[in-house]
Design a protein around this motif. Structure first.
Motif, PDB file in Angstrom:
ATOM      1  N   LEU A  79       2.983  -5.000   8.971  1.00  0.00           N
ATOM      2  CA  LEU A  79       4.030  -4.658   8.215  1.00  0.00           C
ATOM      3  C   LEU A  79       5.220  -5.438   8.759  1.00  0.00           C
ATOM      4  CD1 LEU A  79       3.841  -0.710   8.361  1.00  0.00           C
ATOM      5  CD2 LEU A  79       3.555  -2.212   6.491  1.00  0.00           C
ATOM      6  N   SER A  80       6.047  -5.192   7.731  1.00  0.00           N
ATOM      7  CA  SER A  80       7.752  -6.191   8.175  1.00  0.00           C
ATOM      8  C   SER A  80       8.431  -5.325   9.187  1.00  0.00           C
ATOM      9  CB  SER A  80       8.337  -6.433   6.963  1.00  0.00           C
ATOM     10  OG  SER A  80       9.068  -5.432   6.488  1.00  0.00           O
ATOM     11  N   VAL A  91       0.763  -1.229  -0.020  1.00  0.00           N
ATOM     12  CA  VAL A  91      -0.206  -0.185  -0.053  1.00  0.00           C
ATOM     13  C   VAL A  91       0.897   1.290   0.169  1.00  0.00           C
ATOM     14  CG1 VAL A  91      -1.744   1.581   1.374  1.00  0.00           C
ATOM     15  CG2 VAL A  91      -1.809  -1.114   1.204  1.00  0.00           C
ATOM     16  N   LEU A  92       1.958   1.104   0.572  1.00  0.00           N
ATOM     17  CA  LEU A  92       2.922   2.363   0.761  1.00  0.00           C
ATOM     18  C   LEU A  92       3.459   2.753  -0.431  1.00  0.00           C
ATOM     19  CD1 LEU A  92       5.085   1.215   3.831  1.00  0.00           C
ATOM     20  CD2 LEU A  92       2.857   2.679   3.779  1.00  0.00           C
ATOM     21  N   GLU A  93       3.339   1.940  -1.829  1.00  0.00           N
ATOM     22  CA  GLU A  93       3.976   2.199  -3.012  1.00  0.00           C
ATOM     23  C   GLU A  93       2.764   2.074  -4.166  1.00  0.00           C
ATOM     24  OE1 GLU A  93       5.903  -2.105  -4.324  1.00  0.00           O
ATOM     25  OE2 GLU A  93       6.926  -0.837  -2.734  1.00  0.00           O
ATOM     26  N   ASP A  94       1.739   1.526  -3.869  1.00  0.00           N
ATOM     27  CA  ASP A  94       0.492   1.345  -4.780  1.00  0.00           C
ATOM     28  C   ASP A  94      -0.953   1.650  -4.080  1.00  0.00           C
ATOM     29  OD1 ASP A  94      -1.285   0.576  -6.744  1.00  0.00           O
ATOM     30  OD2 ASP A  94      -0.513  -1.765  -6.919  1.00  0.00           O
ATOM     31  N   GLU A  95      -1.215   2.776  -4.547  1.00  0.00           N
ATOM     32  CA  GLU A  95      -2.730   3.202  -4.172  1.00  0.00           C
ATOM     33  C   GLU A  95      -3.620   2.225  -4.368  1.00  0.00           C
ATOM     34  OE1 GLU A  95      -3.974   5.748  -2.075  1.00  0.00           O
ATOM     35  OE2 GLU A  95      -1.928   5.919  -1.453  1.00  0.00           O
ATOM     36  N   SER A 124      -3.815  -0.897  -4.448  1.00  0.00           N
ATOM     37  CA  SER A 124      -4.125  -2.063  -3.495  1.00  0.00           C
ATOM     38  C   SER A 124      -4.858  -1.812  -2.323  1.00  0.00           C
ATOM     39  CB  SER A 124      -2.696  -2.675  -3.202  1.00  0.00           C
ATOM     40  OG  SER A 124      -1.815  -1.876  -2.352  1.00  0.00           O
ATOM     41  N   ARG A 125      -5.259  -0.526  -2.113  1.00  0.00           N
ATOM     42  CA  ARG A 125      -5.802  -0.260  -0.760  1.00  0.00           C
ATOM     43  C   ARG A 125      -7.087  -0.853  -0.533  1.00  0.00           C
ATOM     44  NH1 ARG A 125      -4.919   4.990   1.637  1.00  0.00           N
ATOM     45  NH2 ARG A 125      -6.938   5.094   2.062  1.00  0.00           N
ATOM     46  N   LYS A 126      -7.802  -0.988  -1.580  1.00  0.00           N
ATOM     47  CA  LYS A 126      -9.156  -1.716  -1.571  1.00  0.00           C
ATOM     48  C   LYS A 126      -9.004  -3.243  -0.968  1.00  0.00           C
ATOM     49  CE  LYS A 126     -13.662  -1.823  -1.822  1.00  0.00           C
ATOM     50  NZ  LYS A 126     -14.677  -1.245  -1.155  1.00  0.00           N
ATOM     51  N   SER A 127      -8.214  -4.076  -1.288  1.00  0.00           N
ATOM     52  CA  SER A 127      -8.083  -5.335  -0.766  1.00  0.00           C
ATOM     53  C   SER A 127      -7.941  -5.346   0.565  1.00  0.00           C
ATOM     54  CB  SER A 127      -6.780  -5.904  -1.603  1.00  0.00           C
ATOM     55  OG  SER A 127      -5.709  -5.290  -1.301  1.00  0.00           O
ATOM     56  N   PHE A 128      -7.367  -4.533   1.065  1.00  0.00           N
ATOM     57  CA  PHE A 128      -7.151  -4.199   2.638  1.00  0.00           C
ATOM     58  C   PHE A 128      -8.331  -3.424   3.409  1.00  0.00           C
ATOM     59  CE2 PHE A 128      -2.842  -4.433   1.124  1.00  0.00           C
ATOM     60  CZ  PHE A 128      -2.301  -5.436   1.669  1.00  0.00           C
ATOM     61  N   GLU A 129      -9.003  -2.368   2.691  1.00  0.00           N
ATOM     62  CA  GLU A 129      -9.944  -1.693   3.272  1.00  0.00           C
ATOM     63  C   GLU A 129     -11.186  -2.651   3.295  1.00  0.00           C
ATOM     64  OE1 GLU A 129      -8.926   2.809   1.890  1.00  0.00           O
ATOM     65  OE2 GLU A 129      -9.878   1.607   0.712  1.00  0.00           O
ATOM     66  N   ILE A 130     -11.389  -3.512   2.824  1.00  0.00           N
ATOM     67  CA  ILE A 130     -12.586  -4.535   2.462  1.00  0.00           C
ATOM     68  C   ILE A 130     -12.636  -5.019   3.820  1.00  0.00           C
ATOM     69  CG2 ILE A 130     -11.412  -6.482   1.594  1.00  0.00           C
ATOM     70  CD1 ILE A 130     -15.192  -5.336   0.689  1.00  0.00           C
ATOM     71  N   LYS A 174       0.543   4.665   9.328  1.00  0.00           N
ATOM     72  CA  LYS A 174      -0.194   4.862   7.895  1.00  0.00           C
ATOM     73  C   LYS A 174      -1.182   3.368   7.698  1.00  0.00           C
ATOM     74  CE  LYS A 174       2.909   7.693   5.179  1.00  0.00           C
ATOM     75  NZ  LYS A 174       3.966   7.851   4.019  1.00  0.00           N
ATOM     76  N   ALA A 175      -0.241   2.433   7.890  1.00  0.00           N
ATOM     77  CA  ALA A 175      -0.824   1.071   8.048  1.00  0.00           C
ATOM     78  C   ALA A 175      -2.296   0.946   8.976  1.00  0.00           C
ATOM     79  CB  ALA A 175       0.052   0.172   8.433  1.00  0.00           C
TER      80      ALA A 175
END
Length: 338
Positions: A121-122, A95-99, A101-107, A132-133
């Protein structure tokens, strides 16, 4: 690359065949023939992350970042909502580099609503990234995962692990939500748990050997390498739990994961020192191969049989289950005594 890799990880997990041993079979529990307990009054609730939940099981970190991940997370979150189970998402580094991809987490938060959602996060991440996460999901906690073994065999993996402990310490100090530090399937040693405790970590997910094997999962991504001689590497989950518990740290919260598949594994985990259990791979297999209803039946069966085993241990609640007598046998005994 990250999106493609996340899809590969899911596909390769489902293709994997190596089965490790978490050594739960080396834990012996005593049958109570006079339990004096009403099954219908069994209380499986526990306190987790300052909230009360109905059953000591969380859906552990798996995926996120791709369209396939979004569908899987949607199914997993629906299962979590049905049973009031906490759910952790997979690594949010993407998510930190690709906006996109947000939906796959926000769901996950959209479905679970008021339930417990945990960010991930790692250990290479900093406190700003962690915030942010957490903010993305309005998360109740954040997992910081440790995976040096996986990184070493990953084609594009990291090779420099300096600074991770400092990162975790900074995250713990600045985080507004609880921090859980977890392995990804190779287990935490007693030394590692104490080191984490000394920098302020109070929640550890041992994620030991016996569950998803990331040596094999990564190996399946590259036909030109053979890491099969490393597949047996790791600390069995049972050993990690017992050794972490032996530190006698009253405020240390231990989560059992790695090879937890059935009610007996859950009950034994709690009996030997865990406060919570977590499943990832087994639930992933159910949701992908069998669908939502099939997964509901699996979880419902876990709860029903756990309650049966609590009666047979003479424990009417989780606190009493954590105090039952047990014996250690076989390889686990050898490791503890050796």
């Amino acid at each position: 690359m990250r999106k493609y890799r996340k899809t590969e990880h899911i596909e390769n997990f489902l293709r994997s065949t190596y089965v490790g041993d978490a050594l739960f079979s080396d834990i012996f529990l005593y049958n109570d023939s006079i339990p004096e307990i009403d099954y219908n009054e069994i209380d499986t609730s526990v306190d987790f992350l300052n909230k009360k939940i109905k059953f000591p099981l969380m859906i552990n970190a798996m995926t996120g970042g791709s369209s396939l991940s979004e569908e899987i997370n949607k199914g997993l979150a629906s299962v979590a909502l049905e049973f009031d189970l906490p759910m952790a998402v997979g690594s949010q580094s993407i998510v930190l580099e690709d906006e996109d991809s947000r939906k796959s987490f926000e769901i996950v938060r959209e479905i679970i609503k008021e339930g417990i959602v945990i960010s991930n996060l790692s250990g290479f991440s900093n406190a700003e990234d962690a915030k942010k996460a957490v903010d993305l999901l309005n998360a109740d906690a954040i997992q910081i995962h440790l995976n040096p073994a996986q990184e070493l065999v990953q084609i594009e993996g990291e090779r420099n692990f300096c600074g991770i402990l400092k990162n975790i310490e900074e995250i713990v100090k600045k985080s507004e939500v609880p921090v859980i530090v977890k392995e990804v399937g190779f287990g935490m040693s007693k030394k590692t748990v104490k080191t984490l405790y000394d920098i302020g970590v109070r929640n550890v997910d041992v994620s030991g050997y016996g569950g998803s094997n990331f040596f094999e999962i990564e190996n399946l991504r590259d036909p030109n390498t053979d890491f099969s001689d490393l597949f047996s590497w790791g600390i069995p989950t049972s050993l990690s739990i017992i050794e972490a518990k032996s530190l006698n740290l009253d405020d240390l919260y231990i989560i059992s994961a790695g090879g937890v598949k059935n009610s007996m594994d859950i009950v034994k985990s709690l009996a030997i020192g865990a406060s919570m259990t977590a499943i990832s791979g087994e639930i992933l297999a159910y949701i992908v191969r069998g669908g939502y209803d099939y997964t509901l039946r699996y979880i419902d069966g876990l709860i029903e049989k756990t309650k049966m085993l609590m009666v047979l241990n003479g424990a009417k609640n989780i606190s009493e289950l954590q105090k039952v007598d047990y014996k250690v046998t076989g390889k686990l005994k050898e490791l503890l005594e050796g």
